[in-house]
Design an enzyme around this catalytic site. Structure first.
Site, short mmCIF file in Angstrom:
data_model
loop_
_atom_site.label_atom_id
_atom_site.label_comp_id
_atom_site.label_asym_id
_atom_site.label_seq_id
_atom_site.Cartn_x
_atom_site.Cartn_y
_atom_site.Cartn_z
N TYR A 160 0.83 -1.21 0.00
CA TYR A 160 0.00 0.00 0.00
C TYR A 160 0.87 1.25 0.00
O TYR A 160 0.64 2.19 -0.77
CB TYR A 160 -0.91 -0.03 1.23
N LYS A 164 1.03 4.13 -2.90
CA LYS A 164 0.62 5.50 -2.61
C LYS A 164 1.77 6.48 -2.81
O LYS A 164 1.54 7.63 -3.20
CB LYS A 164 0.05 5.58 -1.20
N ILE A 193 -9.09 7.71 8.13
CA ILE A 193 -10.49 8.10 7.94
C ILE A 193 -11.37 6.91 8.30
O ILE A 193 -11.04 5.76 7.99
CB ILE A 193 -10.75 8.53 6.48
N THR A 195 -13.52 4.77 7.33
CA THR A 195 -14.14 4.18 6.13
C THR A 195 -14.35 2.69 6.26
O THR A 195 -15.02 2.09 5.41
CB THR A 195 -13.26 4.42 4.90
#
Length: 253
Positions: A160, A164, A193, A195
């Site tokens: 990840y 990114k 966040i 999510t």
């Protein structure tokens, strides 16, 4: 039409990964600001729910299925936006995923490719398909959702973090290559966040997340979505090539 035009003509937007979370919040915010929005997600039912929310609130939106790892799906989405809206002015590449926390030496080939195929290659496929449409429209804005992992290490999240970091460089390059065509390109870096993706972290790490932010809480999808919509609009017309944290102060330390 570029995002610097001071006209009342609605902007035309495409958002990936917009069935929930930051993508859905971005689509809703763009619509509240008057854009027509093509809502895409690998889960068509989720995309349709977001589109229905927008239309119920008086906005204009349609939904389509899009697997971010499929070049053909990105090309088809751009063609659909041009067909239904008459063009494309804004593209938000938000679709992404990660894996449960795994030390780098234990990451399997399948885990690596699962993340890279969506978070990096998928962003590239989107950008590559969107640039010609923005050129045909006379300019526009592409925003790719990166992460604080685009600047900092995330322990256990090497695929990840690698993806990114890479999309930041991708957007900086696009900004320089196509700025002359009136195209702005930038990346947004959310902090942690709420999510649901935080469920991939171990319990101890998840419990520590609020305190990593100066605001001592997780962010809300709407806070990132509103920032993205503002950056995509005419108020942000001189912002390009930037990596913009929306992180509650996390990167300030």
């Amino acid at each position: 039409m570029t995002t610097t035009d001071q006209t009342t003509t609605p902007l035309r937007a495409l958002v990936t990964g917009a069935g929930a979370g930051i993508g859905a919040a971005s689509a809703r915010s763009l619509a509240r600001n008057g854009a027509k929005v093509l809502v895409t997600d690998i889960n068509l039912e989720a995309a349709q729910r977001t589109a229905d929310e927008i239309t119920a609130a008086g906005g204009v939106a349609i939904a389509a299925a899009l697997d971010a790892s499929s070049n053909d799906d990105h090309v088809a989405a751009v063609a659909l936006a041009e067909k239904e809206f008459g063009g494309l002015d804004i593209a938000i590449n938000n679709a992404g995923l990660t894996i449960p926390s795994t030390p780098t030496a234990d990451v399997t080939d399948a885990q690596w490719h699962k993340v890279i195929d969506v978070d990096l290659t998928g962003a590239f496929y989107g950008v590559r398909a969107q640039i010609p449409a923005l050129q045909r429209a006379g300019g526009g804005t592409i925003i790719t959702v990166s992460s604080i992992a685009g600047e900092r290490a995330l322990v256990g999240m090497s695929p990840y973090s690698a993806a990114k970091h890479a999309v930041v460089g991708l957007m900086q390059t696009v900004a320089w290559e196509y700025g002359k065509d009136g195209i702005r390109a930038l990346s947004v870096a959310p902090g942690f966040i709420a999510t649901g993706m935080e469920a991939n972290l171990d319990d101890e790490t998840a419990a520590s997340l609020p305190g990593l932010h100066a605001l001592n809480r997780l962010g809300r999808p709407e806070e990132v979505g509103d920032a993205i919509a503002w950056l995509a609009g005419p108020q942000a017309s001189f912002i390009s090539g930037s990596y913009i944290p929306v992180d509650g102060g996390l990167l300030a330390r």
